[in-house]
Design an enzyme around this catalytic site. Structure first.
Site, PDB file in Angstrom:
ATOM      1  N   CYS A  13     -16.560   1.688  -0.200  1.00  0.00           N
ATOM      2  CA  CYS A  13     -15.439   0.786   0.116  1.00  0.00           C
ATOM      3  C   CYS A  13     -15.045   0.833   1.582  1.00  0.00           C
ATOM      4  O   CYS A  13     -14.374  -0.071   2.064  1.00  0.00           O
ATOM      5  CB  CYS A  13     -14.238   1.135  -0.761  1.00  0.00           C
ATOM      6  SG  CYS A  13     -13.646   2.820  -0.514  1.00  0.00           S
ATOM      7  N   GLN A  42      -9.809  -3.820  -3.936  1.00  0.00           N
ATOM      8  CA  GLN A  42     -11.130  -3.357  -3.516  1.00  0.00           C
ATOM      9  C   GLN A  42     -12.155  -3.602  -4.620  1.00  0.00           C
ATOM     10  O   GLN A  42     -13.245  -4.132  -4.385  1.00  0.00           O
ATOM     11  CB  GLN A  42     -11.064  -1.840  -3.208  1.00  0.00           C
ATOM     12  CG  GLN A  42     -12.402  -1.237  -2.850  1.00  0.00           C
ATOM     13  CD  GLN A  42     -12.911  -1.756  -1.513  1.00  0.00           C
ATOM     14  OE1 GLN A  42     -12.197  -1.744  -0.520  1.00  0.00           O
ATOM     15  NE2 GLN A  42     -14.148  -2.240  -1.472  1.00  0.00           N
ATOM     16  N   ARG A  59     -13.770  -8.646   0.668  1.00  0.00           N
ATOM     17  CA  ARG A  59     -12.337  -8.393   0.490  1.00  0.00           C
ATOM     18  C   ARG A  59     -11.564  -9.674   0.805  1.00  0.00           C
ATOM     19  O   ARG A  59     -10.622 -10.056   0.121  1.00  0.00           O
ATOM     20  CB  ARG A  59     -11.856  -7.266   1.435  1.00  0.00           C
ATOM     21  CG  ARG A  59     -12.399  -5.892   1.106  1.00  0.00           C
ATOM     22  CD  ARG A  59     -11.853  -5.354  -0.201  1.00  0.00           C
ATOM     23  NE  ARG A  59     -10.396  -5.309  -0.242  1.00  0.00           N
ATOM     24  CZ  ARG A  59      -9.656  -4.314   0.258  1.00  0.00           C
ATOM     25  NH1 ARG A  59     -10.230  -3.272   0.813  1.00  0.00           N
ATOM     26  NH2 ARG A  59      -8.334  -4.336   0.154  1.00  0.00           N
ATOM     27  N   HIS A 118      -7.147   1.106  -6.689  1.00  0.00           N
ATOM     28  CA  HIS A 118      -7.339   0.195  -5.548  1.00  0.00           C
ATOM     29  C   HIS A 118      -7.921  -1.106  -6.124  1.00  0.00           C
ATOM     30  O   HIS A 118      -9.098  -1.421  -5.935  1.00  0.00           O
ATOM     31  CB  HIS A 118      -8.275   0.836  -4.525  1.00  0.00           C
ATOM     32  CG  HIS A 118      -8.264   0.196  -3.178  1.00  0.00           C
ATOM     33  ND1 HIS A 118      -7.505  -0.927  -2.889  1.00  0.00           N
ATOM     34  CD2 HIS A 118      -8.913   0.515  -2.019  1.00  0.00           C
ATOM     35  CE1 HIS A 118      -7.698  -1.252  -1.628  1.00  0.00           C
ATOM     36  NE2 HIS A 118      -8.543  -0.398  -1.077  1.00  0.00           N
ATOM     37  N   ARG A 137       0.889  -1.188   0.000  1.00  0.00           N
ATOM     38  CA  ARG A 137       0.000   0.000   0.000  1.00  0.00           C
ATOM     39  C   ARG A 137       0.915   1.223   0.000  1.00  0.00           C
ATOM     40  O   ARG A 137       1.650   1.441   0.968  1.00  0.00           O
ATOM     41  CB  ARG A 137      -0.920  -0.001   1.218  1.00  0.00           C
ATOM     42  CG  ARG A 137      -1.660   1.311   1.383  1.00  0.00           C
ATOM     43  CD  ARG A 137      -2.813   1.252   2.339  1.00  0.00           C
ATOM     44  NE  ARG A 137      -3.949   0.595   1.746  1.00  0.00           N
ATOM     45  CZ  ARG A 137      -5.191   0.635   2.237  1.00  0.00           C
ATOM     46  NH1 ARG A 137      -5.450   1.319   3.336  1.00  0.00           N
ATOM     47  NH2 ARG A 137      -6.179  -0.002   1.636  1.00  0.00           N
ATOM     48  N   ASP A 196     -17.280   7.116  -2.223  1.00  0.00           N
ATOM     49  CA  ASP A 196     -16.061   6.952  -1.421  1.00  0.00           C
ATOM     50  C   ASP A 196     -15.794   8.301  -0.748  1.00  0.00           C
ATOM     51  O   ASP A 196     -16.431   9.313  -1.069  1.00  0.00           O
ATOM     52  CB  ASP A 196     -14.890   6.511  -2.333  1.00  0.00           C
ATOM     53  CG  ASP A 196     -13.591   6.249  -1.562  1.00  0.00           C
ATOM     54  OD1 ASP A 196     -13.649   6.048  -0.329  1.00  0.00           O
ATOM     55  OD2 ASP A 196     -12.517   6.259  -2.192  1.00  0.00           O
TER      56      ASP A 196
HETATM   57  N1   CP Z   1     -11.388  -0.241   1.860  1.00  0.00           N
HETATM   58  C1   CP Z   1     -10.131  -0.323   2.349  1.00  0.00           C
HETATM   59  O1   CP Z   1      -9.151  -0.552   1.619  1.00  0.00           O
HETATM   60  O2   CP Z   1     -10.053  -0.160   3.682  1.00  0.00           O
HETATM   61  P1   CP Z   1      -8.725  -0.023   4.560  1.00  0.00           P
HETATM   62  O3   CP Z   1      -8.117   1.330   4.253  1.00  0.00           O
HETATM   63  O4   CP Z   1      -9.203  -0.101   5.979  1.00  0.00           O
HETATM   64  O5   CP Z   1      -7.779  -1.117   4.212  1.00  0.00           O
HETATM   65  N1  NVA Z   2      -9.904   6.734  -1.620  1.00  0.00           N
HETATM   66  C1  NVA Z   2      -9.594   6.275  -0.288  1.00  0.00           C
HETATM   67  C2  NVA Z   2      -9.811   4.803  -0.178  1.00  0.00           C
HETATM   68  C3  NVA Z   2      -9.544   4.218   1.181  1.00  0.00           C
HETATM   69  C4  NVA Z   2      -9.725   2.732   1.225  1.00  0.00           C
HETATM   70  C5  NVA Z   2      -8.155   6.644   0.044  1.00  0.00           C
HETATM   71  O1  NVA Z   2      -7.280   6.528  -0.816  1.00  0.00           O
HETATM   72  O2  NVA Z   2      -7.911   7.061   1.183  1.00  0.00           O
END
Ligand code: CP
Ligand code: NVA
Length: 309
Positions: free
Chosen positions: A266, A134, A294, A131, A104, A226
């Site tokens: 999400c 997701q 997930r 993502h 990440r 989102d």
């Molecule tokens: N939706 C998602 O990726 O959540 P987290 O940021 O908690 O991993």
């Molecule tokens: N768009 C959000 C998604 C979190 C899972 C972010 O990048 O923070």
């Protein structure tokens, strides 16, 4: 070296996304039936998190355990990356210990750099562009609730962010019509939009980007939103919360969608901003199914990339 497969963009799954969703369904059924399924016995996954996570971290870690393997949580502060070791060297070294790396990251460039230098599969656990894990789980969730993507109208309302980008590509790949409503200046990535439209054309579906949330949700089967402020954009919070106010998914907006439309997010949600309590806790919300899926979808991704299932 040479034969490993990465998941950096959802486009990396373009040729077998439908097969992957079928695998996720079969893995979920086995898990629910209490049948062990352990194709990753003795395998390890390194997980590098530059940003916070609840769902991604827990679902990957639990998923690896259920598949018979093991996951290691690594934060850049604890790794030598935090002290200047290169991503390339980190990738080469980790590849000598583990069978896959989940990352990440703040920047797509860094995910690509890790993937280029790792001899094991690299899985994008969210970056600035996409993502993919997701959205694979989201598509699986839509299939569970609607059986087929054919003829569905998918509406995304809010920021043209990483999740929206992967949704555009994912919708195009499975041939689902999608309309994203985003304010001017917050549209999805231009290159991604071009690819999504090209793929959709070949599949006979349509991708639209508009700025009117009401137009986007007209007769929609799925309404998705989102956060307005993604991780790393905290400095823009005040401005964004102003601009996105008309894009809130509330009961009034939902009235324009089909009566049986499902609502997706999400998570994490900022209740009272992009979505109201009434909607996220209401009967049309399937956000917890998404969160659960997930786990099942990632077990399919891990089985495929780490064991060739
Ligand atoms: N939706 C998602 O990726 O959540 P987290 O940021 O908690 O991993
Ligand atoms: N768009 C959000 C998604 C979190 C899972 C972010 O990048 O923070």
């Amino acid at each position: 070296m040479g034969t490993k497969r990465d998941l950096v963009s959802i486009l990396d799954m373009k040729e077998d996304l439908v097969g992957l969703l079928e695998l996720a369904a079969s893995i979920k059924n086995r898990t629910k039936a209490g049948e062990p399924y352990e194709p990753l016995r003795g395998k390890s996954l390194a997980m590098i998190f530059e940003k916070a996570s609840t769902r991604t971290r827990v679902s990957f870690e639990v998923g690896m355990t259920q598949l018979g393997g093991h996951a290691l949580f690594l934060s850049p502060n604890d790794l030598q990356i935090g002290r200047g070791e290169t991503i390339a060297d980190t990738a080469r070294v980790l590849s000598r210990y583990v069978d896959g790396i989940m990352y990440r990251a703040f920047r797509r460039e860094n995910v690509l750099e890790l993937a280029r230098n790792a001899s094991v599969p690299v899985i994008n656990g969210l970056d600035d562009k996409e993502h993919p894990c997701q959205v694979i789980a989201d598509l699986f969730t839509i299939l569970e609730h609607r059986r087929s993507f054919k003829g569905l109208k998918f509406a995304y309302v809010g920021d043209g962010n990483n999740v929206c980008n992967s949704l555009l590509l994912g919708a195009a790949i499975v041939g689902m019509d999608m309309t994203a409503a985003c304010p001017g200046g917050y549209e999805p990535d231009a290159e991604i939009l071009v690819s999504a439209r090209r793929i959709a054309k070949g599949r006979g579906s349509k991708i639209h980007v508009v700025d009117d949330p009401v137009a986007a949700v007209q007769r929609a089967d799925v309404v998705y939103t989102d956060v307005w402020v993604s991780m790393g954009q905290e400095k823009e919070k005040e401005q964004r919360e102003k601009v996105f106010q008309p894009y809130q998914v509330n009961s009034k907006l939902l009235d324009d969608a089909k009566k049986d439309a499902v609502v997706m997010h999400c998570l994490p949600a900022h209740r009272g901003l992009e979505i109201t309590d009434e909607v996220i806790d209401g009967p049309q919300s399937i956000v917890l199914d998404q969160a659960e899926n997930r786990l099942h979808a990632q077990k399919a991704i891990l089985s495929r990339l780490l064991a060739g299932v």
